[in-house]
Design a protein around this motif. Structure first.
Motif, PDB file in Angstrom:
ATOM      1  N   MET A  92       0.843  -1.205   0.000  1.00 39.65           N
ATOM      2  CA  MET A  92       0.000   0.000   0.000  1.00 39.65           C
ATOM      3  C   MET A  92       0.873   1.247   0.000  1.00 39.65           C
ATOM      4  SD  MET A  92      -2.881   1.119   2.763  1.00 39.65           S
ATOM      5  CE  MET A  92      -3.679   2.718   2.673  1.00 39.65           C
ATOM      6  N   ILE A  93       0.666   2.136  -0.937  1.00 37.15           N
ATOM      7  CA  ILE A  93       1.462   3.352  -1.034  1.00 37.15           C
ATOM      8  C   ILE A  93       0.931   4.401  -0.063  1.00 37.15           C
ATOM      9  CG2 ILE A  93       2.268   5.206  -2.536  1.00 37.15           C
ATOM     10  CD1 ILE A  93       3.432   2.478  -3.170  1.00 37.15           C
ATOM     11  N   SER A  94       1.820   4.970   0.724  1.00 35.69           N
ATOM     12  CA  SER A  94       1.400   5.989   1.684  1.00 35.69           C
ATOM     13  C   SER A  94       0.842   7.203   0.954  1.00 35.69           C
ATOM     14  CB  SER A  94       2.600   6.427   2.532  1.00 35.69           C
ATOM     15  OG  SER A  94       2.285   7.608   3.242  1.00 35.69           O
ATOM     16  N   ARG A  95      -0.226   7.758   1.492  1.00 33.97           N
ATOM     17  CA  ARG A  95      -0.813   8.948   0.882  1.00 33.97           C
ATOM     18  C   ARG A  95       0.095  10.167   1.043  1.00 33.97           C
ATOM     19  NH1 ARG A  95      -3.479  12.082   4.855  1.00 33.97           N
ATOM     20  NH2 ARG A  95      -3.568  11.105   6.907  1.00 33.97           N
ATOM     21  N   PHE A  96       1.104  10.051   1.910  1.00 37.63           N
ATOM     22  CA  PHE A  96       1.999  11.184   2.134  1.00 37.63           C
ATOM     23  C   PHE A  96       3.153  11.224   1.132  1.00 37.63           C
ATOM     24  CE2 PHE A  96       0.054  11.027   6.336  1.00 37.63           C
ATOM     25  CZ  PHE A  96      -0.152  12.371   6.583  1.00 37.63           C
ATOM     26  N   ILE A  97       3.445  10.094   0.517  1.00 38.63           N
ATOM     27  CA  ILE A  97       4.668  10.001  -0.275  1.00 38.63           C
ATOM     28  C   ILE A  97       4.418  10.417  -1.720  1.00 38.63           C
ATOM     29  CG2 ILE A  97       6.477   8.472  -1.096  1.00 38.63           C
ATOM     30  CD1 ILE A  97       6.054   6.784   1.351  1.00 38.63           C
ATOM     31  N   THR A  98       5.021  11.494  -2.126  1.00 40.36           N
ATOM     32  CA  THR A  98       5.014  11.941  -3.517  1.00 40.36           C
ATOM     33  C   THR A  98       6.402  12.465  -3.829  1.00 40.36           C
ATOM     34  OG1 THR A  98       4.451  14.247  -3.056  1.00 40.36           O
ATOM     35  CG2 THR A  98       2.620  12.685  -3.253  1.00 40.36           C
ATOM     36  N   ASP A  99       6.717  12.576  -5.119  1.00 41.77           N
ATOM     37  CA  ASP A  99       8.015  13.123  -5.493  1.00 41.77           C
ATOM     38  C   ASP A  99       8.188  14.534  -4.942  1.00 41.77           C
ATOM     39  OD1 ASP A  99       8.670  10.826  -6.817  1.00 41.77           O
ATOM     40  OD2 ASP A  99       7.999  11.537  -8.780  1.00 41.77           O
ATOM     41  N   LYS A 100       7.101  15.311  -4.933  1.00 36.83           N
ATOM     42  CA  LYS A 100       7.187  16.669  -4.421  1.00 36.83           C
ATOM     43  C   LYS A 100       7.535  16.655  -2.934  1.00 36.83           C
ATOM     44  CE  LYS A 100       4.670  21.047  -4.222  1.00 36.83           C
ATOM     45  NZ  LYS A 100       3.402  21.741  -4.552  1.00 36.83           N
ATOM     46  N   ASN A 101       6.978  15.690  -2.201  1.00 34.50           N
ATOM     47  CA  ASN A 101       7.287  15.564  -0.785  1.00 34.50           C
ATOM     48  C   ASN A 101       8.780  15.346  -0.573  1.00 34.50           C
ATOM     49  OD1 ASN A 101       4.249  13.753  -0.081  1.00 34.50           O
ATOM     50  ND2 ASN A 101       4.651  15.915   0.188  1.00 34.50           N
ATOM     51  N   PHE A 102       9.374  14.517  -1.418  1.00 34.94           N
ATOM     52  CA  PHE A 102      10.786  14.217  -1.245  1.00 34.94           C
ATOM     53  C   PHE A 102      11.661  15.420  -1.577  1.00 34.94           C
ATOM     54  CE2 PHE A 102       9.328   9.866  -1.070  1.00 34.94           C
ATOM     55  CZ  PHE A 102      10.174   9.338  -0.106  1.00 34.94           C
ATOM     56  N   ASN A 131      10.836  18.373  -0.683  1.00 38.12           N
ATOM     57  CA  ASN A 131      10.678  19.245   0.480  1.00 38.12           C
ATOM     58  C   ASN A 131      10.296  18.390   1.682  1.00 38.12           C
ATOM     59  OD1 ASN A 131      10.294  21.261   2.314  1.00 38.12           O
ATOM     60  ND2 ASN A 131       8.542  22.193   1.277  1.00 38.12           N
ATOM     61  N   HIS A 132      11.272  17.647   2.221  1.00 43.30           N
ATOM     62  CA  HIS A 132      10.946  16.727   3.299  1.00 43.30           C
ATOM     63  C   HIS A 132      10.633  17.452   4.597  1.00 43.30           C
ATOM     64  CE1 HIS A 132      15.327  17.162   4.000  1.00 43.30           C
ATOM     65  NE2 HIS A 132      15.027  16.926   5.256  1.00 43.30           N
ATOM     66  N   LYS A 133      10.981  18.738   4.693  1.00 47.12           N
ATOM     67  CA  LYS A 133      10.598  19.523   5.870  1.00 47.12           C
ATOM     68  C   LYS A 133       9.075  19.669   5.934  1.00 47.12           C
ATOM     69  CE  LYS A 133      14.554  20.538   7.795  1.00 47.12           C
ATOM     70  NZ  LYS A 133      14.869  20.086   9.177  1.00 47.12           N
ATOM     71  N   ALA A 134       8.464  19.894   4.771  1.00 46.76           N
ATOM     72  CA  ALA A 134       7.003  19.976   4.737  1.00 46.76           C
ATOM     73  C   ALA A 134       6.388  18.621   5.077  1.00 46.76           C
ATOM     74  CB  ALA A 134       6.534  20.439   3.355  1.00 46.76           C
ATOM     75  N   LEU A 135       7.000  17.553   4.595  1.00 46.24           N
ATOM     76  CA  LEU A 135       6.539  16.212   4.919  1.00 46.24           C
ATOM     77  C   LEU A 135       6.637  15.980   6.423  1.00 46.24           C
ATOM     78  CD1 LEU A 135       5.651  13.364   4.158  1.00 46.24           C
ATOM     79  CD2 LEU A 135       8.026  12.836   3.608  1.00 46.24           C
ATOM     80  N   GLN A 136       7.722  16.438   7.023  1.00 45.14           N
ATOM     81  CA  GLN A 136       7.908  16.303   8.464  1.00 45.14           C
ATOM     82  C   GLN A 136       6.785  16.991   9.240  1.00 45.14           C
ATOM     83  OE1 GLN A 136      11.832  17.297   9.955  1.00 45.14           O
ATOM     84  NE2 GLN A 136      10.993  18.021  11.892  1.00 45.14           N
ATOM     85  N   GLN A 137       6.412  18.175   8.799  1.00 41.17           N
ATOM     86  CA  GLN A 137       5.351  18.914   9.482  1.00 41.17           C
ATOM     87  C   GLN A 137       4.029  18.157   9.409  1.00 41.17           C
ATOM     88  OE1 GLN A 137       5.344  22.798   7.720  1.00 41.17           O
ATOM     89  NE2 GLN A 137       7.178  23.471   8.820  1.00 41.17           N
ATOM     90  N   ARG A 138       3.731  17.559   8.263  1.00 43.91           N
ATOM     91  CA  ARG A 138       2.487  16.804   8.128  1.00 43.91           C
ATOM     92  C   ARG A 138       2.514  15.540   8.989  1.00 43.91           C
ATOM     93  NH1 ARG A 138       2.886  18.611   2.798  1.00 43.91           N
ATOM     94  NH2 ARG A 138       3.783  16.692   2.004  1.00 43.91           N
ATOM     95  N   LEU A 139       3.655  14.896   9.029  1.00 46.04           N
ATOM     96  CA  LEU A 139       3.766  13.686   9.838  1.00 46.04           C
ATOM     97  C   LEU A 139       3.602  13.981  11.323  1.00 46.04           C
ATOM     98  CD1 LEU A 139       6.751  11.826   8.118  1.00 46.04           C
ATOM     99  CD2 LEU A 139       4.349  11.197   8.060  1.00 46.04           C
TER     100      LEU A 139
END
Length: 213
Positions: free
Chosen positions: A1-11, A13-21
């Motif tokens: 199952m692919i995480s809904r958080f993981i996109t190329d754009k997320n990678f 800007n992983h700081k933005a990903l961190q904030q969402r997590l």
């Protein structure tokens, strides 16, 4: 199952990903980070180090790193996980894995002198005990017999000379500045070239290679 958080754009800007997590419960954070590690181990480990708090999650990640990471990648896993677990806990986990995963533990323990706390005699003692257990488990030349009956040894390559070698010992307390290797004959991989001190950065760990005893 692919995480809904993981996109190329997320990678990108992983700081933005961190904030969402950080808006998720820790169990969900761990699940997302585990999926991220499948795509990018550096970002996954950075996020784990920045977000997770429960030490049990770091223990699970170390066990995963030992099982999955190659001889070079495991250094990165130790870099991020060891400070969160502590040197003694890492030694304990590796010791517990030694009987079932001797070669995998060997790849991890190779890097441990680099992370040895300076002046910590207890940590140095624990590391020495682990290395002695490895030597008993894998034999004088770090040999292991697989279920197929084939014998293996963990082969090193000295980058500056191209020679093959096997691990011969650590200079404990030297912060990993030098290791001892036993140089092998390139034709039959038997130790005929004598002992030598080399820098860990001048050594590449190859996958275990079969040879005839």
């Amino acid at each position: 199952m692919i995480s809904r958080f993981i996109t190329d754009k997320n990678f990108e800007n992983h700081k933005a990903l961190q904030q969402r997590l950080m808006s998720l419960p820790e169990e969900a954070q761990f699940d997302e980070i585990s999926a991220i590690l499948d795509r990018n181990s550096v970002i996954g480990l950075k996020l784990a180090n920045a977000i997770l708090k429960n030490k049990r999650y770091f223990e699970i990640l170390l066990e995963r790193g030992v099982a999955e990471a190659n001889a070079s990648e495991i250094e990165l896993w130790l870099k991020y996980l060891l400070p969160r677990l502590g040197f003694r806990r890492v030694i304990a986990i590796l010791s517990g894995k030694l009987s079932e995963q001797p070669q995998e533990v060997r790849k991890a323990s190779y890097w441990l002198p680099k992370f040895l706390p300076k002046g910590n005699e207890q940590a140095a003692k624990l590391l020495k005990e682990l290395l002695n257990k490895e030597k008993q488990m894998l034999g004088k030349e770090y040999k292991a017999v697989r279920t197929s009956g084939q014998i293996y040894k963990l082969i090193l390559r000295i980058k500056s000379t191209g020679e093959y070698a096997v691990f011969g010992g650590y200079q404990l307390g030297s912060q990993g500045s030098k290791i001892i290797v036993e140089v092998l004959n390139s034709e039959d991989l038997y130790p005929t070239g004598g002992l030598r001190e080399v820098s860990p950065s001048d050594v590449e760990i190859l996958d275990p290679q079969p040879y005839n005893d």
